[in-house]
Motif scaffolding. Sequence first.
Motif, PDB file in Angstrom:
ATOM      1  N   ALA A   1       0.815  -1.212   0.000  1.00 48.18           N
ATOM      2  CA  ALA A   1       0.000   0.000   0.000  1.00 48.18           C
ATOM      3  C   ALA A   1       0.847   1.260   0.000  1.00 48.18           C
ATOM      4  O   ALA A   1       0.408   2.308  -0.475  1.00 48.18           O
ATOM      5  CB  ALA A   1      -0.936  -0.001   1.214  1.00 48.18           C
ATOM      6  N   ASP A   2       2.081   1.169   0.513  1.00 54.99           N
ATOM      7  CA  ASP A   2       2.953   2.351   0.533  1.00 54.99           C
ATOM      8  C   ASP A   2       3.686   2.549  -0.781  1.00 54.99           C
ATOM      9  O   ASP A   2       4.481   3.478  -0.923  1.00 54.99           O
ATOM     10  CB  ASP A   2       3.951   2.265   1.685  1.00 54.99           C
ATOM     11  N   GLY A   3       3.443   1.691  -1.772  1.00 60.51           N
ATOM     12  CA  GLY A   3       4.038   1.857  -3.091  1.00 60.51           C
ATOM     13  C   GLY A   3       5.396   1.217  -3.266  1.00 60.51           C
ATOM     14  O   GLY A   3       6.002   1.345  -4.338  1.00 60.51           O
ATOM     15  N   GLU A   4       5.893   0.499  -2.276  1.00 60.54           N
ATOM     16  CA  GLU A   4       7.206  -0.136  -2.404  1.00 60.54           C
ATOM     17  C   GLU A   4       7.133  -1.275  -3.420  1.00 60.54           C
ATOM     18  O   GLU A   4       6.280  -2.150  -3.341  1.00 60.54           O
ATOM     19  CB  GLU A   4       7.677  -0.693  -1.058  1.00 60.54           C
ATOM     20  N   GLY A   5       8.050  -1.255  -4.387  1.00 61.62           N
ATOM     21  CA  GLY A   5       8.107  -2.324  -5.360  1.00 61.62           C
ATOM     22  C   GLY A   5       8.918  -3.503  -4.849  1.00 61.62           C
ATOM     23  O   GLY A   5       9.785  -3.349  -3.986  1.00 61.62           O
ATOM     24  N   ARG A   6       8.596  -4.667  -5.383  1.00 65.42           N
ATOM     25  CA  ARG A   6       9.315  -5.879  -4.970  1.00 65.42           C
ATOM     26  C   ARG A   6       9.600  -6.749  -6.196  1.00 65.42           C
ATOM     27  O   ARG A   6       8.732  -6.905  -7.058  1.00 65.42           O
ATOM     28  CB  ARG A   6       8.495  -6.700  -3.973  1.00 65.42           C
ATOM     29  N   PRO A   7      10.813  -7.319  -6.279  1.00 64.22           N
ATOM     30  CA  PRO A   7      11.085  -8.256  -7.375  1.00 64.22           C
ATOM     31  C   PRO A   7      10.088  -9.414  -7.324  1.00 64.22           C
ATOM     32  O   PRO A   7       9.775  -9.930  -6.263  1.00 64.22           O
ATOM     33  CB  PRO A   7      12.507  -8.745  -7.069  1.00 64.22           C
ATOM     34  N   GLY A   8       9.595  -9.789  -8.448  1.00 67.93           N
ATOM     35  CA  GLY A   8       8.635 -10.886  -8.497  1.00 67.93           C
ATOM     36  C   GLY A   8       7.199 -10.464  -8.290  1.00 67.93           C
ATOM     37  O   GLY A   8       6.291 -11.306  -8.344  1.00 67.93           O
ATOM     38  N   LEU A   9       6.968  -9.163  -8.063  1.00 62.25           N
ATOM     39  CA  LEU A   9       5.586  -8.699  -7.891  1.00 62.25           C
ATOM     40  C   LEU A   9       4.989  -8.523  -9.295  1.00 62.25           C
ATOM     41  O   LEU A   9       4.930  -7.421  -9.833  1.00 62.25           O
ATOM     42  CB  LEU A   9       5.549  -7.388  -7.106  1.00 62.25           C
ATOM     43  N   ILE A  10       4.588  -9.634  -9.865  1.00 64.07           N
ATOM     44  CA  ILE A  10       4.047  -9.685 -11.225  1.00 64.07           C
ATOM     45  C   ILE A  10       2.606 -10.161 -11.138  1.00 64.07           C
ATOM     46  O   ILE A  10       2.295 -11.092 -10.385  1.00 64.07           O
ATOM     47  CB  ILE A  10       4.884 -10.652 -12.087  1.00 64.07           C
ATOM     48  N   GLY A  11       1.731  -9.525 -11.886  1.00 65.91           N
ATOM     49  CA  GLY A  11       0.305  -9.851 -11.812  1.00 65.91           C
ATOM     50  C   GLY A  11       0.016 -11.319 -11.996  1.00 65.91           C
ATOM     51  O   GLY A  11      -0.766 -11.916 -11.254  1.00 65.91           O
ATOM     52  N   ASN A  12       0.652 -11.942 -12.988  1.00 66.16           N
ATOM     53  CA  ASN A  12       0.380 -13.343 -13.276  1.00 66.16           C
ATOM     54  C   ASN A  12       0.805 -14.256 -12.135  1.00 66.16           C
ATOM     55  O   ASN A  12       0.163 -15.269 -11.866  1.00 66.16           O
ATOM     56  CB  ASN A  12       1.105 -13.747 -14.564  1.00 66.16           C
ATOM     57  N   LYS A  13       1.874 -13.904 -11.434  1.00 65.03           N
ATOM     58  CA  LYS A  13       2.427 -14.760 -10.393  1.00 65.03           C
ATOM     59  C   LYS A  13       1.860 -14.479  -8.999  1.00 65.03           C
ATOM     60  O   LYS A  13       1.930 -15.334  -8.112  1.00 65.03           O
ATOM     61  CB  LYS A  13       3.954 -14.599 -10.339  1.00 65.03           C
TER      62      LYS A  13
END
Length: 794
Positions: A567-579
């Motif tokens: 919710a705070d907008g932090e991106g993460r590796p692997g944060l992919i819609g399909n997965k």
Amino acid sequence: MRDKGLYNNILNWSKDHPGRLALGMGMVLALLLFWNCLPQPLFEVPYATVLEARNGQLLGAKIAEDGQWRFPIKDEVPQKFEQALLEFEDDAFYYHPGVNPAAIGRAMIQNIEAGKVVSGASTITMQVIRLSRKNQPRTYWEKIKEMILALRLELSYSKEEILALYAAHAPFGGNVVGLEAASWRYFGRPPSQLSWAESATLAVMPNSPALIHPGRNREHLEVKRNRLLKRLMQKGTLDSLTFRLAKAEPLPGKPLDLPQRAPHLLSRLYSGGHRGERIRSTVDISLQKQTEKIVQRHHKLLRQNEIHNAAAVIADVRTGAVKAYIGNTKNPANHHQNKVDVVTAPRSTGSILKPFLYMLMQDEGMLLPDMLVADVPTQISNYTPKNFSKTYAGAVPASEALSRSLNVPAVRLLQDYGVPRLHHYLQQMGMQTLYYPPEHYGLSLILGGAEGTLWDITGMYASTARFMNRYDVRDPQTKQFKSRPLHYIEGKEPTPSNDSFSLNAGAVWSTFEAMLEVYRPDDEINWRQYLSSRKVAWKTGTSYGFRDGWAVGVTPEYVIGVWVGNADGEGRPGLIGNKTAGPILFDLFDMLDETSWFHEPLYAMKEVPVCRKSGHRAGPYCTPVDTVAVPTTGLKTEVCPYHRKVHLDTSQEYRVHSRCMPVSKMKSKEWFVLPPVQEWYYRRNNPSYAMLPPLLEQCEQDVDATVTMELIYPHDASQIYVPKEMDGSKGKTVFEVAHRGSRSTIYWHLDEQYLGKTEAPHQMALSPEPGQHRLTLVDEDGVTLRHNFEILSR
């Protein structure tokens, strides 16, 4: 004349009987005062905000503004509580007019004999008055007021309504007010499900709530409860077995927490102006519980990758009614902004809007379902879109570009369609977060350059599916697309938007068919091999920086939207819609009832000859040709531009033309030819692609360079900005060229100065000074390509 005579008679009567007139006027005044003595409203107190499921079960509640757990009034009082209460407080309730003279006489005798007040003779009606006049002193004069007001109350309210008022406002210890709040706080269920022992416990509590609160003086409370149970048995309300079992029940412990099945929906109602109300929602409590379990199960896995938030919405396509609403995850330590309702939070849309562009372009007659679209390195002004895989297919069917969510084809299609047009239709379809004009978003609109909410986007997919459900070729009204937002209050369906536009059902159908091919999560990868598998048109999205993972799926019956991220907008590796969002989506579909699939809108489709290789309408040189059903609007599209007639020499190893060989000696053949840059990438993935034979040596004069060579970068750019390197040195721009000859040599010149030669791949890093320049490329056959460009100041 009769009125004048009556007036004279009254006047003469009043002159003869002045005392009677005063008495009559006094009686009229007294009646007026009596009739108007009852406050309206009777109770001016704040109530808790209560959220119920569609079947009336409690989903959650927010405490009243005065800090009391006081639920809004219910019309009915459960029978067990009513019988216990009347036996304990007022057994003549249904027979007296609000005041019980017999009880008053009995109380007076008891008080005189005891030398103090031991009995008040208050009826239930009088107690309702006393509760409404809180903090009044307990005096005889106050008691008289209560009697008068009780008599007046009985004239305007039914006995059932008076009981309901009492049940809603009686004190039950601490900050618990009213039967319903007490039932949930002490027993964890609604009053209608209370046992005889529990009903009797609550019946005796308002008599002295501070003294017999369940947290203390438990012996006193138990004695009073059991005494009441015995009276009920003696009266015949309970049999002896029920009495013994009721006595054996334990008293409640400390107050329980209220259910919190949809806390974010409750907060949304509260902030939306529904404070102090009882709201019957459209939520199915069974689906809500299952959805919560599924989201939380995935959350346990996601948070191992520091992905802490997720949201999901399930709605009925036909009505738009929300069946489950998960605004956010429950975090163990109550942090990571889990109180934020992500369903309504604007987030970068990623690729989740691509199906709408695909659908609208077919509706406009600009695209066929499987028409080849370019997938090559692209720079438009200063915007350079990239595919997620960082690779290019050269040319790919539009349906495959959608199912694979390729970015470059989507941007190129949007450039053809027009950003203002897509911006306009997205707003008409229900996207309420496009706050800025189209030029603010530009071509990035299709790749997440705009923000959308899970609420709006799920509603847009639902409206599209509803359009397909309603479509009837016999009814012109069903050809008009009207958006209708989702809703969550039972009986308050929003009206469709006033804005509407004509939409071809065939374009929607082929879009949903293409969405069936979106690559499913690992557990669903072989779904077509199982008869039990359901068809789901679905799409994923991943925002720039891996901040948002989306998945939306739709059938004729249900639409499900899922968002995953922080919710705070932090991106993460692997944060992919399909997965991340995709597995949640299909687990949610698996818990739903059997679903069907959309009916093909036959009258909105037409069978036409289509080139198998290009997906365009077949031209005179296309081979092979398939007959395919396409949206009727597809008849506006151009015929295949990639198949052409090629003239060969007698050996059929070289191309020729009439300027270098007699027509009688030429052989003609149909050939599938892509533009050079598309061909450069396409042939790597399609070994069957046959390249054009080389020109016969004597036929190479007057050859168009663009047929042989094409710049990959910069393709259309006339202005190039070259940034400095990290160490402050001059940066370089890599120029790249595609050539039809796999073993060709290209000689590079910049401003007439020779730079060197390349063999495939044809790339050269250059660092021109700011200003105007000309790049000249010459292959070994003398074919020349020139490109003018400008290097902008650093």
